[in-house]
Write a protein that holds these residues in place. Structure first.
Motif, PDB file in Angstrom:
ATOM      1  N   HIS A  19      53.419 -56.924 -78.583  1.00 35.42           N
ATOM      2  CA  HIS A  19      53.178 -55.487 -78.797  1.00 35.42           C
ATOM      3  C   HIS A  19      53.706 -54.733 -77.582  1.00 35.42           C
ATOM      4  O   HIS A  19      53.005 -54.569 -76.576  1.00 35.42           O
ATOM      5  N   HIS A  21      56.522 -51.429 -76.743  1.00 36.81           N
ATOM      6  CA  HIS A  21      57.490 -50.397 -77.155  1.00 36.81           C
ATOM      7  C   HIS A  21      58.552 -50.325 -76.066  1.00 36.81           C
ATOM      8  O   HIS A  21      58.223 -50.018 -74.915  1.00 36.81           O
ATOM      9  N   HIS A 199      50.389 -50.268 -86.496  1.00 36.10           N
ATOM     10  CA  HIS A 199      49.320 -49.862 -85.598  1.00 36.10           C
ATOM     11  C   HIS A 199      48.185 -49.339 -86.481  1.00 36.10           C
ATOM     12  O   HIS A 199      48.420 -48.479 -87.348  1.00 36.10           O
ATOM     13  N   HIS A 223      46.836 -53.317 -82.267  1.00 37.68           N
ATOM     14  CA  HIS A 223      45.523 -52.845 -81.777  1.00 37.68           C
ATOM     15  C   HIS A 223      44.426 -53.419 -82.693  1.00 37.68           C
ATOM     16  O   HIS A 223      44.070 -54.555 -82.539  1.00 37.68           O
ATOM     17  N   ASP A 280      51.905 -52.941 -74.401  1.00 36.63           N
ATOM     18  CA  ASP A 280      52.113 -51.675 -75.132  1.00 36.63           C
ATOM     19  C   ASP A 280      53.207 -50.812 -74.483  1.00 36.63           C
ATOM     20  O   ASP A 280      54.333 -50.807 -74.966  1.00 36.63           O
TER      21      ASP A 280
HETATM   22 ZN    ZN Z   1      51.725 -49.666 -79.481  1.00 40.36          ZN
END
Ligand code: ZN
Ligand code: ADE
Length: 339
Positions: A19, A21, A199, A223, A280
């Motif tokens: 996870h 970005h 998500h 999440h 993240d």
């Molecule tokens: Zn995320």
């Protein structure tokens, strides 16, 4: 019997990141460098000023700054440099497999072509595999604050690059943009052969996790913190071993939890949920993989056995082949026994 510290144990254990970005790895120093060469203005006068702005009360406050930062990315080389910087960083942290998100609409809506974005990212990932031994998958994420038509258009743009993209995902402002808004796009994506993730339950309710499972047919939840509000949902996620990609420092910085001591990861492990540790948007939340592991290990007094379990979960929840998974899990077991 070795007596290395928890910190050393975390640093040395092989890890997978599921996870992440890529736009969230944009460190201020690189942002200023790329802005300068592209003759783009940044709202802040220096790296220090920019870093001072990194204080968020919720997801939206973060997203506003995150999208503004991404505005300076224009050329294929920019996306390449961004991705390469992330890979070299996590290589130092013994991350050996990554499944990362990119947000095409953040760039195509500014006139940057899909081709420019994906080529830069993909070429850096290929180099990372060759030179750093980091295996990878790429996930194309739709921005849920935009409409269905924009997501359909993005899916269309992705088709020529299908071989480079394993899955589609759903991110951005969660509350008010439920998974049901994208049911038809995800159905088409599955027809086209993409895996689906979303998500859900970061700020939004547990009902959004149900929708992601039932309507978008996701095989992994990003999440998913709010699943704990619903016993039936926990039972389903645990019995099907649907992975949750948790992001402890993100949760702290976006006020999903007020203290890492309150992070639900151990409670979730005790409920037999398949939970993983991820970063993240590490450039914005104060840490990459090792800092996330260390944060929860200290706050929740994790044992080396629990840390080992979490590292193994990262590979179990990945899209590596069963053979690749068994091989690395055996290596992690040996690491645990020796340390
Ligand atoms: Zn995320
Ligand atoms: N985009 C980047 N980081 C995100 C997060 N934590 N939640 C939703 N969308 C995001």
């Amino acid at each position: 019997m070795s007596t290395i510290s928890s910190k050393e144990f975390i640093e040395g254990i092989p890890k997978a990141e599921l996870h992440l970005h890529i736009e969230g790895t944009f460190e201020p120093e690189l942002m200023f460098e790329i802005a300068k060469r592209n003759h783009k203005q940044i709202k802040y006068s220096s790296v220090e000023e920019l870093k001072k702005a990194y204080s968020f009360n919720n997801l939206q406050e973060f997203l506003d700054i995150y999208y503004a930062g991404a505005n300076v990315l224009i050329k294929e080389q920019d996306f390449y440099d961004l991705t390469w910087a992330y890979l070299t960083k996590v290589h130092e942290q013994n991350v050996i497999h990554v499944e990362i998100f990119f947000d095409p609409q953040t760039h195509t809506d500014r006139g940057v072509s899909f081709d420019t974005v994906i080529k830069g990212i993909h070429n850096a990932l290929e180099k990372g595999k060759e030179e750093l031994g980091i295996s990878f998958r790429l996930i194309m994420s739709f921005l849920r604050h935009l409409d269905e038509a924009s997501a359909f258009k993005t899916l269309e743009q992705a088709l020529p690059y299908k071989n480079w993209i394993s899955a589609v995902g759903l991110d951005s402002s969660e509350v008010g943009n439920p998974p049901s808004k994208f049911e038809r796009v995800f159905a088409k994506a599955r027809e086209d052969g993409f895996i689906t993730v979303a998500h859900a339950g970061e700020e939004g309710p547990s009902a959004y996790i149900w929708e992601a499972l039932d309507l978008l047919k996701v095989t992994r939840i990003d999440h998913g913190n709010r699943c704990l509000d619903d016993d039936k949902l926990v039972e389903k996620l645990a019995s099907l071993q649907i992975p949750l990609t948790l992001c402890p420092l993100s949760n702290l910085e976006l006020k999903v939890v007020t203290d890492l001591k309150d992070h639900p990861i151990v409670k979730m492990m005790d409920k037999n949920l398949l939970v993983t540790v991820n970063s993240d948007d590490p450039a914005y939340f104060g840490g990459y993989m090792n800092e996330n592991y260390l944060g929860i290990a200290q706050a929740l007094h994790l044992s080396k056995q629990q840390i080992t379990e979490l590292a193994k979960n990262g590979f179990k929840a990945s899209w590596l082949t069963d053979q690749e998974k068994s091989s690395i899990i055996a290596k992690i077991d040996t690491y645990f026994q020796n340390n």
